[in-house]
Motif scaffolding. Structure first.
Motif, PDB file in Angstrom:
ATOM      1  N   VAL A 169      -4.040  10.319   0.274  1.00  0.00           N
ATOM      2  CA  VAL A 169      -3.724  11.039  -0.958  1.00  0.00           C
ATOM      3  C   VAL A 169      -3.850  12.538  -0.724  1.00  0.00           C
ATOM      4  CG1 VAL A 169      -4.390  11.425  -3.361  1.00  0.00           C
ATOM      5  CG2 VAL A 169      -4.600   9.148  -2.373  1.00  0.00           C
ATOM      6  N   VAL A 170      -2.861  13.293  -1.208  1.00  0.00           N
ATOM      7  CA  VAL A 170      -2.939  14.753  -1.181  1.00  0.00           C
ATOM      8  C   VAL A 170      -2.908  15.247  -2.624  1.00  0.00           C
ATOM      9  CG1 VAL A 170      -1.950  16.902  -0.324  1.00  0.00           C
ATOM     10  CG2 VAL A 170      -1.744  14.808   1.043  1.00  0.00           C
ATOM     11  N   CYS A 171      -3.976  15.925  -3.036  1.00  0.00           N
ATOM     12  CA  CYS A 171      -4.089  16.461  -4.395  1.00  0.00           C
ATOM     13  C   CYS A 171      -3.869  17.972  -4.334  1.00  0.00           C
ATOM     14  CB  CYS A 171      -5.470  16.179  -4.974  1.00  0.00           C
ATOM     15  SG  CYS A 171      -5.863  14.423  -5.138  1.00  0.00           S
ATOM     16  N   LEU A 172      -2.830  18.452  -5.009  1.00  0.00           N
ATOM     17  CA  LEU A 172      -2.499  19.869  -5.015  1.00  0.00           C
ATOM     18  C   LEU A 172      -2.891  20.475  -6.364  1.00  0.00           C
ATOM     19  CD1 LEU A 172       0.039  18.153  -3.543  1.00  0.00           C
ATOM     20  CD2 LEU A 172       0.758  20.460  -3.039  1.00  0.00           C
ATOM     21  N   GLU A 173      -3.776  21.441  -6.335  1.00  0.00           N
ATOM     22  CA  GLU A 173      -4.174  22.128  -7.576  1.00  0.00           C
ATOM     23  C   GLU A 173      -4.662  21.149  -8.641  1.00  0.00           C
ATOM     24  OE1 GLU A 173      -3.980  25.865  -8.946  1.00  0.00           O
ATOM     25  OE2 GLU A 173      -4.885  25.410  -7.039  1.00  0.00           O
ATOM     26  N   GLY A 174      -5.313  20.105  -8.203  1.00  0.00           N
ATOM     27  CA  GLY A 174      -5.829  19.122  -9.147  1.00  0.00           C
ATOM     28  C   GLY A 174      -6.664  18.094  -8.424  1.00  0.00           C
ATOM     29  N   ARG A 188       4.297  20.735   5.352  1.00  0.00           N
ATOM     30  CA  ARG A 188       3.643  20.490   6.647  1.00  0.00           C
ATOM     31  C   ARG A 188       2.267  19.861   6.456  1.00  0.00           C
ATOM     32  NH1 ARG A 188       5.686  25.664   8.031  1.00  0.00           N
ATOM     33  NH2 ARG A 188       3.612  26.605   7.838  1.00  0.00           N
ATOM     34  N   GLU A 189       1.520  20.370   5.473  1.00  0.00           N
ATOM     35  CA  GLU A 189       0.172  19.852   5.234  1.00  0.00           C
ATOM     36  C   GLU A 189       0.215  18.381   4.795  1.00  0.00           C
ATOM     37  OE1 GLU A 189      -2.700  21.188   5.862  1.00  0.00           O
ATOM     38  OE2 GLU A 189      -2.040  23.202   6.392  1.00  0.00           O
ATOM     39  N   ILE A 190       1.130  18.047   3.891  1.00  0.00           N
ATOM     40  CA  ILE A 190       1.257  16.663   3.419  1.00  0.00           C
ATOM     41  C   ILE A 190       1.643  15.745   4.575  1.00  0.00           C
ATOM     42  CG2 ILE A 190       2.617  15.093   1.961  1.00  0.00           C
ATOM     43  CD1 ILE A 190       2.824  17.374  -0.093  1.00  0.00           C
ATOM     44  N   ILE A 191       2.671  16.144   5.305  1.00  0.00           N
ATOM     45  CA  ILE A 191       3.170  15.314   6.405  1.00  0.00           C
ATOM     46  C   ILE A 191       2.097  15.115   7.473  1.00  0.00           C
ATOM     47  CG2 ILE A 191       4.841  15.226   8.305  1.00  0.00           C
ATOM     48  CD1 ILE A 191       6.797  16.732   6.344  1.00  0.00           C
ATOM     49  N   HIS A 192       1.419  16.191   7.842  1.00  0.00           N
ATOM     50  CA  HIS A 192       0.412  16.092   8.902  1.00  0.00           C
ATOM     51  C   HIS A 192      -0.739  15.187   8.475  1.00  0.00           C
ATOM     52  CE1 HIS A 192      -2.203  17.206  12.218  1.00  0.00           C
ATOM     53  NE2 HIS A 192      -3.155  17.441  11.342  1.00  0.00           N
ATOM     54  N   PHE A 193      -1.249  15.376   7.264  1.00  0.00           N
ATOM     55  CA  PHE A 193      -2.406  14.587   6.827  1.00  0.00           C
ATOM     56  C   PHE A 193      -2.082  13.100   6.780  1.00  0.00           C
ATOM     57  CE2 PHE A 193      -5.063  12.672   3.455  1.00  0.00           C
ATOM     58  CZ  PHE A 193      -6.306  12.876   4.038  1.00  0.00           C
ATOM     59  N   ILE A 194      -0.935  12.758   6.229  1.00  0.00           N
ATOM     60  CA  ILE A 194      -0.586  11.345   6.089  1.00  0.00           C
ATOM     61  C   ILE A 194      -0.192  10.735   7.434  1.00  0.00           C
ATOM     62  CG2 ILE A 194       1.033   9.716   5.045  1.00  0.00           C
ATOM     63  CD1 ILE A 194       1.118  11.554   2.595  1.00  0.00           C
ATOM     64  N   ARG A 195       0.617  11.452   8.188  1.00  0.00           N
ATOM     65  CA  ARG A 195       1.105  10.910   9.462  1.00  0.00           C
ATOM     66  C   ARG A 195       0.020  10.807  10.532  1.00  0.00           C
ATOM     67  NH1 ARG A 195       6.837  13.284  11.603  1.00  0.00           N
ATOM     68  NH2 ARG A 195       8.137  11.533  10.947  1.00  0.00           N
ATOM     69  N   SER A 255       0.850  -1.191   0.000  1.00  0.00           N
ATOM     70  CA  SER A 255       0.000   0.000   0.000  1.00  0.00           C
ATOM     71  C   SER A 255       0.883   1.239   0.000  1.00  0.00           C
ATOM     72  CB  SER A 255      -0.934   0.015   1.211  1.00  0.00           C
ATOM     73  OG  SER A 255      -0.194   0.103   2.410  1.00  0.00           O
ATOM     74  N   ILE A 256       0.311   2.331  -0.451  1.00  0.00           N
ATOM     75  CA  ILE A 256       1.102   3.547  -0.633  1.00  0.00           C
ATOM     76  C   ILE A 256       0.296   4.770  -0.229  1.00  0.00           C
ATOM     77  CG2 ILE A 256       2.573   2.710  -2.515  1.00  0.00           C
ATOM     78  CD1 ILE A 256       0.540   4.202  -4.401  1.00  0.00           C
ATOM     79  N   ASN A 257       1.009   5.876  -0.070  1.00  0.00           N
ATOM     80  CA  ASN A 257       0.421   7.207  -0.024  1.00  0.00           C
ATOM     81  C   ASN A 257       0.796   7.888  -1.346  1.00  0.00           C
ATOM     82  OD1 ASN A 257      -0.348   7.194   2.948  1.00  0.00           O
ATOM     83  ND2 ASN A 257       1.833   6.785   3.059  1.00  0.00           N
ATOM     84  N   ILE A 258       0.022   8.877  -1.744  1.00  0.00           N
ATOM     85  CA  ILE A 258       0.299   9.574  -3.002  1.00  0.00           C
ATOM     86  C   ILE A 258       0.117  11.072  -2.808  1.00  0.00           C
ATOM     87  CG2 ILE A 258      -0.169   9.681  -5.485  1.00  0.00           C
ATOM     88  CD1 ILE A 258      -1.763   7.120  -5.279  1.00  0.00           C
ATOM     89  N   ALA A 259       0.982  11.853  -3.454  1.00  0.00           N
ATOM     90  CA  ALA A 259       0.780  13.295  -3.582  1.00  0.00           C
ATOM     91  C   ALA A 259       1.013  13.660  -5.038  1.00  0.00           C
ATOM     92  CB  ALA A 259       1.731  14.075  -2.674  1.00  0.00           C
ATOM     93  N   ASP A 288     -12.532   9.915   2.534  1.00  0.00           N
ATOM     94  CA  ASP A 288     -11.756  10.032   3.767  1.00  0.00           C
ATOM     95  C   ASP A 288     -10.265   9.800   3.555  1.00  0.00           C
ATOM     96  OD1 ASP A 288     -13.991  10.677   5.248  1.00  0.00           O
ATOM     97  OD2 ASP A 288     -14.437   8.587   5.746  1.00  0.00           O
ATOM     98  N   LYS A 289      -9.891   9.295   2.387  1.00  0.00           N
ATOM     99  CA  LYS A 289      -8.479   9.103   2.060  1.00  0.00           C
ATOM    100  C   LYS A 289      -7.859  10.366   1.452  1.00  0.00           C
ATOM    101  CE  LYS A 289      -9.020   4.171   0.846  1.00  0.00           C
ATOM    102  NZ  LYS A 289      -8.001   3.482   1.655  1.00  0.00           N
ATOM    103  N   LEU A 290      -8.699  11.324   1.082  1.00  0.00           N
ATOM    104  CA  LEU A 290      -8.270  12.440   0.232  1.00  0.00           C
ATOM    105  C   LEU A 290      -8.167  13.762   0.980  1.00  0.00           C
ATOM    106  CD1 LEU A 290     -10.677  11.712  -2.751  1.00  0.00           C
ATOM    107  CD2 LEU A 290      -8.269  11.081  -2.630  1.00  0.00           C
ATOM    108  N   TYR A 291      -7.184  14.559   0.550  1.00  0.00           N
ATOM    109  CA  TYR A 291      -7.035  15.926   1.066  1.00  0.00           C
ATOM    110  C   TYR A 291      -6.634  16.804  -0.109  1.00  0.00           C
ATOM    111  CZ  TYR A 291      -5.437  19.670   4.263  1.00  0.00           C
ATOM    112  OH  TYR A 291      -5.262  20.854   4.941  1.00  0.00           O
TER     113      TYR A 291
END
Length: 298
Positions: free
Chosen positions: A147-152, A284-291, A120-124, A236-239
């Motif tokens: 998953v963190v989606c930036l501008e998309g 910070r946002e990526i790290i916080h959401f996933i961690r 399993s993985i995390n994705i940005a 719930d997996k998405l930010y």
């Protein structure tokens, strides 16, 4: 499929790509992975015992330039795998199977993940990379933790969005001088950004890509239109991280996110190059959401 407009153009871009890697300020390894659709180039950074984080760039850029201001901090928390998208202006090389009829983006990503023996993985992902991250998760939710989606992310009106983006480049794109290309970059950024003054090699590389990439090579990646039910199943997996100066109609996108009950945040003083313009905040946002909410693992 010619990714670049000429061999000299390709050589210029790859030389610049390698100079960009010198700015990563952290250890990394480059990998050439054979997939059904051609050789996919990936760059890894970080301890392999850390949670894996797959990184996807946008249409007109590559892994080296996309993550240059983020990779040092992200690789302290994750095992980062930055992917050069097939058809994009990076080091990946498609083969004869990379056609609109044969290419399957989800299957291609499966093969990359399998190569690294990950369960399993995390994705940005940024821009089109955000769409790729979102779309893969709708198809393979069992393989994705966060998953963190930036501008998309989800696409509701692909043709309309593409036309708006192209119109942003006019009239400068008609006379592609260095000055005009820089004006396009600034139009896609937040007002008064100093990112291109602070990192002139960043601007130089992006201008090279605009001049030399054959963007038709990305047309093989078909876009799946947003399906509300599929989105609800993985919400719930998405930010979503959205720039204050979003290049598309921000209100329309935010309305979809609100309607679907998705997690999101608007990032102030940022344009489409959201992770370049606000790297510390984005990290910070990526790290916080996933961690804090989930990690994914081997």
């Amino acid at each position: 499929m010619n990714i670049f407009k000429s061999e000299p153009a390709k050589e210029q871009v790859i030389n610049s790509y390698n100079r960009i890697l010198d700015l990563w300020a952290t250890e990394y390894q480059e990998h050439d992975i054979e997939t059904e659709y051609g050789m996919t180039h990936c760059i890894t950074s970080g301890n392999q015992e850390n949670p894996p984080l797959l990184l996807f760039h946008g249409v007109g850029d590559n892994s080296a330039v996309m993550w240059m201001l983020n990779i040092k901090e992200l690789s302290q928390c994750f095992y980062c795998i930055a992917v050069d998208t097939l058809g994009g202006p990076g080091k990946s090389v498609p083969n004869e199977t990379y056609t609109k009829r044969s290419f399957n983006q989800v299957d291609w990503i499966d093969q990359i993940i399998d190569n690294f023996n990950l369960k399993s993985i995390n994705i940005a992902g940024v821009s089109n990379g955000g769409y790729m991250a979102y779309n893969y998760t709708t198809a393979r939710s069992d393989r994705v933790s966060k998953v963190v989606c930036l501008e998309g992310g989800m696409v509701t009106k692909p043709i309309k969005t593409m036309i708006r983006t192209i119109l942003l480049m006019f009239p400068e794109i008609l006379i592609p001088t260095q000055h005009n290309m820089l004006k396009i970059l600034k139009k896609m950024s937040s007002p008064n950004t100093d990112i291109f003054d602070k990192y002139p090699l960043l601007a130089e590389h992006l201008i090279l890509l605009m001049k030399h990439h054959n963007q038709q090579a990305m047309f093989v990646h078909t876009l799946e239109k947003y399906d509300k039910q599929k989105g609800a199943a993985i919400k719930d997996k998405l930010y979503f991280l959205i720039a204050e100066h979003h290049i598309d109609h921000k209100k329309d996108f935010v309305r979809i996110l609100n309607d679907g009950g998705f997690h999101y945040k608007v990032i102030p003083h940022a344009g489409h190059g959201i992770n370049h313009e606000q790297p510390n905040l984005i990290n910070r946002e990526i790290i916080h959401f996933i961690r804090e909410i989930g990690t994914g693992g081997h």
